[in-house]
Design a protein around this motif. Sequence first.
Motif, short mmCIF file in Angstrom:
data_model
loop_
_atom_site.label_atom_id
_atom_site.label_comp_id
_atom_site.label_asym_id
_atom_site.label_seq_id
_atom_site.Cartn_x
_atom_site.Cartn_y
_atom_site.Cartn_z
N LYS A 291 -5.49 3.89 -8.71
CA LYS A 291 -5.81 2.88 -7.71
C LYS A 291 -4.75 2.87 -6.60
O LYS A 291 -3.59 3.22 -6.82
CB LYS A 291 -5.87 1.49 -8.34
CG LYS A 291 -7.10 1.21 -9.18
CD LYS A 291 -7.06 -0.25 -9.67
CE LYS A 291 -8.29 -0.61 -10.46
NZ LYS A 291 -8.22 -2.01 -10.96
N GLU A 292 -5.15 2.40 -5.41
CA GLU A 292 -4.25 2.28 -4.28
C GLU A 292 -4.40 0.89 -3.67
O GLU A 292 -5.32 0.15 -4.02
CB GLU A 292 -4.53 3.39 -3.27
CG GLU A 292 -4.26 4.77 -3.88
CD GLU A 292 -4.73 5.94 -3.01
OE1 GLU A 292 -5.12 5.70 -1.85
OE2 GLU A 292 -4.70 7.09 -3.51
N ASN A 293 -3.45 0.51 -2.80
CA ASN A 293 -3.42 -0.85 -2.26
C ASN A 293 -3.46 -1.86 -3.40
O ASN A 293 -4.35 -2.70 -3.49
CB ASN A 293 -4.57 -1.08 -1.28
CG ASN A 293 -4.49 -0.15 -0.08
OD1 ASN A 293 -3.44 -0.07 0.56
ND2 ASN A 293 -5.58 0.54 0.21
N ILE A 294 -2.45 -1.75 -4.27
CA ILE A 294 -2.52 -2.41 -5.58
C ILE A 294 -1.83 -3.77 -5.62
O ILE A 294 -1.75 -4.37 -6.69
CB ILE A 294 -1.93 -1.49 -6.67
CG1 ILE A 294 -0.46 -1.13 -6.37
CG2 ILE A 294 -2.77 -0.23 -6.80
CD1 ILE A 294 0.21 -0.29 -7.45
N GLY A 295 -1.33 -4.26 -4.51
CA GLY A 295 -0.71 -5.57 -4.50
C GLY A 295 0.77 -5.51 -4.83
O GLY A 295 1.35 -4.44 -5.04
N TYR A 296 1.37 -6.71 -4.92
CA TYR A 296 2.83 -6.78 -5.06
C TYR A 296 3.30 -7.81 -6.09
O TYR A 296 4.49 -8.11 -6.15
CB TYR A 296 3.46 -7.10 -3.70
CG TYR A 296 3.20 -6.04 -2.66
CD1 TYR A 296 3.90 -4.83 -2.66
CD2 TYR A 296 2.23 -6.22 -1.67
CE1 TYR A 296 3.67 -3.85 -1.70
CE2 TYR A 296 1.99 -5.25 -0.70
CZ TYR A 296 2.72 -4.08 -0.73
OH TYR A 296 2.48 -3.10 0.23
N ASP A 306 -4.43 0.07 -13.86
CA ASP A 306 -4.74 1.28 -13.11
C ASP A 306 -6.01 1.93 -13.68
O ASP A 306 -6.39 1.67 -14.83
CB ASP A 306 -3.58 2.27 -13.19
CG ASP A 306 -3.48 3.17 -11.97
OD1 ASP A 306 -4.40 3.12 -11.12
OD2 ASP A 306 -2.50 3.93 -11.86
N ARG A 366 6.85 -0.17 -5.56
CA ARG A 366 6.08 1.00 -5.99
C ARG A 366 6.98 1.89 -6.86
O ARG A 366 7.00 3.11 -6.74
CB ARG A 366 5.56 1.79 -4.78
CG ARG A 366 4.53 1.03 -3.94
CD ARG A 366 3.23 0.80 -4.70
NE ARG A 366 2.23 0.06 -3.92
CZ ARG A 366 2.08 -1.27 -3.96
NH1 ARG A 366 2.85 -2.00 -4.74
NH2 ARG A 366 1.15 -1.86 -3.24
N TRP A 369 5.30 4.60 -8.95
CA TRP A 369 4.84 5.67 -8.08
C TRP A 369 5.99 6.59 -7.66
O TRP A 369 5.85 7.82 -7.70
CB TRP A 369 4.18 5.09 -6.83
CG TRP A 369 2.84 4.49 -7.05
CD1 TRP A 369 2.21 4.24 -8.23
CD2 TRP A 369 1.94 4.04 -6.03
NE1 TRP A 369 0.99 3.66 -8.02
CE2 TRP A 369 0.79 3.53 -6.69
CE3 TRP A 369 2.00 4.02 -4.64
CZ2 TRP A 369 -0.29 3.01 -5.97
CZ3 TRP A 369 0.92 3.48 -3.93
CH2 TRP A 369 -0.21 2.99 -4.59
N ARG A 643 0.07 9.84 -5.32
CA ARG A 643 0.48 8.46 -5.06
C ARG A 643 0.85 8.33 -3.58
O ARG A 643 1.74 9.06 -3.10
CB ARG A 643 1.69 8.08 -5.91
CG ARG A 643 1.51 8.22 -7.43
CD ARG A 643 0.58 7.18 -8.02
NE ARG A 643 0.82 6.98 -9.45
CZ ARG A 643 0.03 6.30 -10.26
NH1 ARG A 643 -1.09 5.76 -9.78
NH2 ARG A 643 0.32 6.14 -11.53
N GLU A 646 2.98 3.35 0.66
CA GLU A 646 2.51 2.03 1.08
C GLU A 646 3.72 1.19 1.46
O GLU A 646 4.78 1.31 0.83
CB GLU A 646 1.70 1.36 -0.03
CG GLU A 646 0.36 2.04 -0.27
CD GLU A 646 -0.51 1.38 -1.34
OE1 GLU A 646 -1.64 1.86 -1.57
OE2 GLU A 646 -0.06 0.39 -1.95
N PRO A 649 6.16 -5.31 0.81
CA PRO A 649 5.39 -6.53 1.06
C PRO A 649 5.98 -7.40 2.17
O PRO A 649 5.29 -8.21 2.77
CB PRO A 649 5.44 -7.26 -0.28
CG PRO A 649 6.67 -6.75 -0.95
CD PRO A 649 6.77 -5.33 -0.53
#
Length: 772
Positions: A291-296, A306, A366, A369, A643, A646, A649
């Motif tokens: 998954k991507e744009n997975i939050g913080y 995932d 991340r 990642w 990965r 990104e 935050p």
Amino acid sequence: MELSRRDFLKSSAAAAAFAAAGAAALSPLRPKDAAAAESGITWGKAPCRFCGTGCGVLVGVKNGRIVATKGDPQAPVNRGLNCIKGYFLSKVLYGTDRLTKPLIRKGDTMVEASWDEAMTLIASKFKEAIAKHGPDSVAMYGSGQWTVFEGYAASKLFKGGIGTNNIEPNARLCMASAVTGLMTTFASDEPMGCYDDLDLGDTYFLWGANMAECHPILFSRMIDNRLKNPKVRIIDFATRHTRTSQMADQYVRFAPQTDLALLNAIAHVIIRDKLYDEQFIKEHVVFKRGKENIGYGLEDNFKFADEPKLIGFDEYAAFLKPYTPEYVATISGVPATTIVELAHLYADKKRKVTSLWTMGFNQHTRGTWVNNLVYNVHLLTGKICKPGENPMSLTGQPSACGTTREVGTFTHRLPADMVVTNPEHREKTAKIWGVDPKKIPAKPTYNATEMFRALDRGDIKVVWVQVTNPFQSLPNLSRYRTGARKGDGRFVIVSDIYPTRSTELADVILPSASWVEKEGVFGNAERRTQQWFKLVDAPGEARSDLWQTMELARRLGHGNLFPYKQVEPEMWEEYRKFNEGQGKDLAPYATYATTRGLRWPVVNGKETLWRYAEGHDPYVKQGEGIKFYKNKPDHYKAVIWARPYEPAPEVPDRQYPFWLCTGRVLEHWHTGTMTGRVPELKRAYPAAVCEMHPDDAKLLGVQNLQNVKISSRRGSIVLPVELNGRSKAEKGNIFVAFFDEGKLINELCIDAYCPISGEPDFKKCAVKIEKA
């Protein structure tokens, strides 16, 4: 820069000593004086009490007191040397404000109590909370400073006795991303290499690791290697110029968070220029994308799972296409030519490459990642599982590996890489512990940040803190300090050796024994397990955390979990059962008493230096070459992950235009609880400062050592500015060490964390700076 290993350590120690005492205070020691000074001293061995390096020390005892420590010449890790903190180990237990009796809060006052009174109160609070709110209303927050026995007992009591997975270590704040990086890539925690790689390699990439200050003994081994071998190169990727940068062959400054993009750019060049090891990839690697744009993790009770999907080499290459050196140069600040040069250096078949990192990677939103991405580079080039060619995350606590990771004191883990969500793992654990498998809950509860959010909300009513100082070390600290004293049934117990910013919030304070005041085992960053015996008594009525945990178990009706007559040897042999045949084998307890540690797996009395490699790892058969034998679902292959980069935050803007990074300094360790009691170390570095670039100071009209007010969206603090000190901040960045209990810099930090590992990012948040 020409500097030997021993010269480097001597210069570091001398600098601190001169700063602390002044040249006039130093006097020569003649050989006959030294002999007289050692008269009547009995020496015992132990691993150092501080970081995860695991240096061996000799502890000198006279009249029941530690009077001296020195580097152990027989210890393979440090070979007789210590860093400046290690040289002052004899003083860390003898601060004038040592806790020696239990204390119970009566209104705003802490009153001395007996152990029976304190433990009766604690047990009653546990029973009351469990009866009213269930077992998940009580929690234990431990530490990578726990001995293996202490962590094992705590996990056994909470998961196998009370029936809750509400146990977490402070290693969630420093090593969790290293764990998830290894687990998602190799399906097994802990590194494949060892410290011998520091002696045998010739190319070292350091990523967010100020080793000269935070791991000086290991850095000295690299320096020694370079002195002997002019081919050796050290490349320091960092966001500030440190002592490590000064001694590196190349300092590569990059913008915070863009390490993700840089590693993808390096992989891009390796594939574009056909520098990869095609045969190694074919035999040993699969490719995945999650998954991507997975939050913080900024929301309470944040959840993430995932969804990995297999992809092919061509899909991975296509994923990397946007990460051209030219594009990544625009966001990272690293010139495209430098990216290409370093990619070729990574892939050079004539060079032995080791990558090393610490909190710059791990304390990262991340973090999993970026750990995956550095493994990608080693897997693409086949530079892994070979002497001198390995990636390794270095640890900050003496048993973050041996206790929190290997014992499994995280909410989701059990010993030997097992997890509570797996019914077979729960079944095996229950059998060894002698409990009903249904007793061990199948669902994890809270990571460390979420645990203290739960305390703040009131979902957790009772929390016991052992061997750590969370109310100084957590991010977004003000929320959690306030939450601890909200009342409404909340009850906080803290076991420690000194008063701290955590004991001041406690309802009960228990005085603990520390280090060689008890018997113990630590596990260091290279999988080395080290044992020591008790050498001195703890002061007053202080007792070990192991005794405290077992005493609570007895009072809660779970004393049957600890039926041992000889506690440490019998508990060790029980714990070994989890590791046998799992590629994590440990030796019998008696073996460690006569060695300076062994690196697991230990099979037939022989330690393992390099995992997964034929001829080194007993689990790899003849003819198999390299085999990632823990990753059965992927046919014993490692995973290269796609990965993306990104952003963080929270990034600097007009209102908060600076990046804040926190960390450690040479003289102090973590929150300064021990080093702050050593007069020489305290004088050498008495208080935190704000490292700032001179150009930024000039724009603000600020002079060196002038006070400034630093503010984030969460809090403010006043500190003196340091310009052109030992480390130099880059423009738009400031750095503050977190050891100073009088200046709680973590009040400013954002409590965002990696959604996979749950580890918070202490390295990146936005702040503004004003004249104070």
